[in-house]
Design a protein around this motif. Structure first.
Motif, PDB file in Angstrom:
ATOM      1  N   GLU A  25      31.169 -17.499   6.576  1.00 25.54           N
ATOM      2  CA  GLU A  25      31.686 -17.089   7.884  1.00 25.54           C
ATOM      3  C   GLU A  25      30.709 -16.164   8.606  1.00 25.54           C
ATOM      4  O   GLU A  25      30.486 -16.300   9.812  1.00 25.54           O
ATOM      5  CB  GLU A  25      33.039 -16.407   7.706  1.00 25.54           C
ATOM      6  CG  GLU A  25      34.138 -17.365   7.275  1.00 25.54           C
ATOM      7  CD  GLU A  25      35.455 -16.676   6.977  1.00 25.54           C
ATOM      8  OE1 GLU A  25      36.480 -17.360   6.931  1.00 25.54           O
ATOM      9  OE2 GLU A  25      35.461 -15.432   6.784  1.00 25.54           O
ATOM     10  N   ASP A 108      43.180 -13.604  11.743  1.00 28.88           N
ATOM     11  CA  ASP A 108      43.423 -14.573  12.807  1.00 28.88           C
ATOM     12  C   ASP A 108      42.478 -14.357  13.982  1.00 28.88           C
ATOM     13  O   ASP A 108      42.049 -15.308  14.633  1.00 28.88           O
ATOM     14  CB  ASP A 108      44.875 -14.470  13.283  1.00 28.88           C
ATOM     15  CG  ASP A 108      45.410 -15.801  13.797  1.00 28.88           C
ATOM     16  OD1 ASP A 108      45.356 -16.784  13.031  1.00 28.88           O
ATOM     17  OD2 ASP A 108      45.869 -15.856  14.946  1.00 28.88           O
ATOM     18  N   SER A 111      38.416 -15.669  14.423  1.00 31.18           N
ATOM     19  CA  SER A 111      38.029 -16.987  14.928  1.00 31.18           C
ATOM     20  C   SER A 111      37.618 -16.905  16.392  1.00 31.18           C
ATOM     21  O   SER A 111      36.919 -17.780  16.905  1.00 31.18           O
ATOM     22  CB  SER A 111      39.186 -17.986  14.769  1.00 31.18           C
ATOM     23  OG  SER A 111      40.327 -17.559  15.485  1.00 31.18           O
ATOM     24  N   ASN A 112      38.048 -15.830  17.079  1.00 30.91           N
ATOM     25  CA  ASN A 112      37.653 -15.594  18.477  1.00 30.91           C
ATOM     26  C   ASN A 112      36.779 -14.354  18.592  1.00 30.91           C
ATOM     27  O   ASN A 112      36.838 -13.610  19.578  1.00 30.91           O
ATOM     28  CB  ASN A 112      38.896 -15.431  19.359  1.00 30.91           C
ATOM     29  CG  ASN A 112      39.679 -16.725  19.500  1.00 30.91           C
ATOM     30  OD1 ASN A 112      39.091 -17.777  19.762  1.00 30.91           O
ATOM     31  ND2 ASN A 112      40.976 -16.647  19.324  1.00 30.91           N
ATOM     32  N   SER A 139      45.237 -19.538  12.608  1.00 30.77           N
ATOM     33  CA  SER A 139      43.982 -20.145  13.052  1.00 30.77           C
ATOM     34  C   SER A 139      43.105 -20.530  11.862  1.00 30.77           C
ATOM     35  O   SER A 139      43.180 -19.934  10.795  1.00 30.77           O
ATOM     36  CB  SER A 139      43.216 -19.195  13.970  1.00 30.77           C
ATOM     37  OG  SER A 139      42.772 -18.061  13.248  1.00 30.77           O
ATOM     38  N   ALA A 141      39.062 -20.971  11.351  1.00 27.17           N
ATOM     39  CA  ALA A 141      37.746 -20.830  11.970  1.00 27.17           C
ATOM     40  C   ALA A 141      36.747 -21.702  11.229  1.00 27.17           C
ATOM     41  O   ALA A 141      36.438 -21.436  10.070  1.00 27.17           O
ATOM     42  CB  ALA A 141      37.310 -19.364  11.929  1.00 27.17           C
ATOM     43  N   SER A 143      33.406 -23.303   9.691  1.00 27.20           N
ATOM     44  CA  SER A 143      32.168 -22.664   9.272  1.00 27.20           C
ATOM     45  C   SER A 143      31.372 -23.612   8.392  1.00 27.20           C
ATOM     46  O   SER A 143      31.849 -24.056   7.353  1.00 27.20           O
ATOM     47  CB  SER A 143      32.471 -21.363   8.503  1.00 27.20           C
ATOM     48  OG  SER A 143      31.284 -20.796   8.006  1.00 27.20           O
TER      49      SER A 143
END
Length: 446
Positions: A25, A108, A111-112, A139, A141, A143
């Protein structure tokens, strides 16, 4: 709308603690910031942005996170400091109170990350701490990133539904969720297009893949096996109760899935496994190890073991030791138990002293060292395929065989063009520190 011009030319430092999933990540975060014009700070340079991706698997991990945060704040005065990851999720407010921390993002929210960072950087948002409750973490994300190594790390799953008594991961990561097979295949194809040859599948509970898409892990394995250009896949960790015979049989004859498994045991005592709320007993674990060994005789087994957890009497520890001694496992990853606030393990009466934890860890690490040495020794003289990794000029090169033996190519024979290349070598004796086998009689086609 994100204004990337504000970030262009800024320098960033990244710190990652914990598992391979975190490293994957962080690498993706770095790639995203790079696309906005942010460059990695060189050693000794002051950074404008510091990003720390944290772990919280033990109290020691929490302590290390705090140390890293304080160090980066101290070494980079005036930098914008972002903290995310498991420790940030579980201790959001505490992290936000650390001097020098500007933004805290829970599971969560990360991811943003770019949007949150942009809003905070530009002054659009004055809040600094964001996290949701476990049940609201939804969410995923994506990767798939290489970082500084040859192999790529592909995140296929996140979260966990198991809630073992000693573990905080479900609270930190949320419930099990995953990407679709189609999207993961596309990411693997992109990695191949970039020259990647090996991909490690990462996640929290990978064998549980499919909860959010109605798919299953075996179907994912079969689909990835068909991606042209990727020569090797490794599975970072699989719970023993989620390893089916069908998966074993497929991996044994597959094109690209390697004879290399990492399987958590935690304890070889059935009574302790019950106290932990694990989903298997010692016989199931042993049966899986032996079934895989029969299908793949040269398989490398990494095994997670926890020592000193509540309820682990001396007799129960001996059950763990004896089980591992009797099985053809290769390497043990030994973790002393750490008390985690809010876990149900704290209700178990029997407590192991710190001294006994150290003694038990020492015994298991000695067993691991012997088993690893014996496994390596069995391969001396064999001709094998090695994927080499880049080395500093004048230094020996290292790489791994299909079954994860570390191989060393002397500095005299090392050359840049061997980086990320599959090379056939004969395995010689151990190197000086016995961390690898020497590569002899190199066969390589340019």
């Amino acid at each position: 709308m994100i204004d990337s011009s504000a970030f262009h030319g800024k320098k960033a430092k990244y710190a990652t603690l914990g598992c391979k999933l975190n490293f994957s990540e962080t690498s993706t975060f770095g790639k995203m910031l790079g696309e906005m014009g942010v460059v990695a700070a060189e050693e000794g340079e002051k950074a404008d942005i510091c990003l720390i991706n944290t772990c919280s698997v033990t109290e020691v991990a929490d302590h290390k996170c705090r140390q890293v945060i304080h160090r980066l704040v101290r070494e980079n005065p005036g930098a914008f400091v972002v903290v995310t990851g498991c420790y940030a999720q579980l201790k959001t407010e505490s992290v936000a109170k650390i001097d020098g921390v500007d933004l805290v993002l829970g599971t969560d929210e990360k991811s943003n990350l770019i949007q949150f960072l942009s809003d905070a950087w530009s002054g659009k948002c004055n809040e600094k701490a964001f996290s949701k409750k476990t049940k609201d973490i939804t969410s995923f994300a994506p990767s798939c990133s290489r970082g500084n190594r040859t192999r790529y790390f592909l995140k296929v799953q996140d979260g966990c539904d198991y809630f073992c008594t000693y573990c905080t991961i479900p609270y930190a990561r949320g419930f099990s969720r995953n990407a679709s097979i189609a999207s993961l295949v596309e990411q693997a194809r992109q990695a191949a297009a970039e020259g990647g040859k090996e991909i490690v599948l990462t996640g929290v509970n990978i064998g549980d893949f499919g909860k959010t898409t109605g798919e299953d892990f075996l179907s994912l394995v079969k689909a990835l096996d068909e991606v042209e250009g990727i020569s090797r896949y490794r599975i970072s960790s699989l719970e023993p109760d989620l390893i089916s015979q069908e998966l074993i049989d497929y991996c044994a004859q597959s094109r690209a899935f390697m004879p290399h498994f990492h399987i958590p045991l935690q304890s070889g005592s059935d009574e302790v496994l019950k106290l932990m709320h694990r989903h298997y007993d010692s016989k199931l674990f042993a049966d899986k190890i032996l079934a895989i060994k029969e299908a793949m005789p040269d398989v490398f087994f990494g095994v997670d073991v926890m020592v000193g957890c509540r309820g682990e009497t001396p007799e129960r520890f001996e059950e763990t030791y004896n089980l591992l001694q009797s099985l053809p496992v290769t390497q043990l990853h030994v973790f002393p138990y750490s008390e985690r606030p809010g876990t149900s393990a704290l209700k178990i009466d029997y407590v192991v002293t710190e001294q006994d934890k150290k003694l038990r860890s020492k015994r298991l690490l000695e067993l691991s060292e012997q088993k690893t040495h014996d496994f390596y020794a069995e391969h001396i003289g064999k001709s094998v395929e090695v994927l080499f990794e880049k080395a500093n000029r004048g230094k020996a090169m290292h790489g791994f065989t299909r079954n994860y033996l570390r191989v060393e190519l002397s500095a005299a024979n090392a050359r840049p063009e061997l980086d990320n290349q599959l090379v056939t070598v004969d395995l010689g004796d151990f190197n000086r520190d016995k961390s690898a086998l020497k590569a002899l009689n190199i066969e390589w086609k340019k």
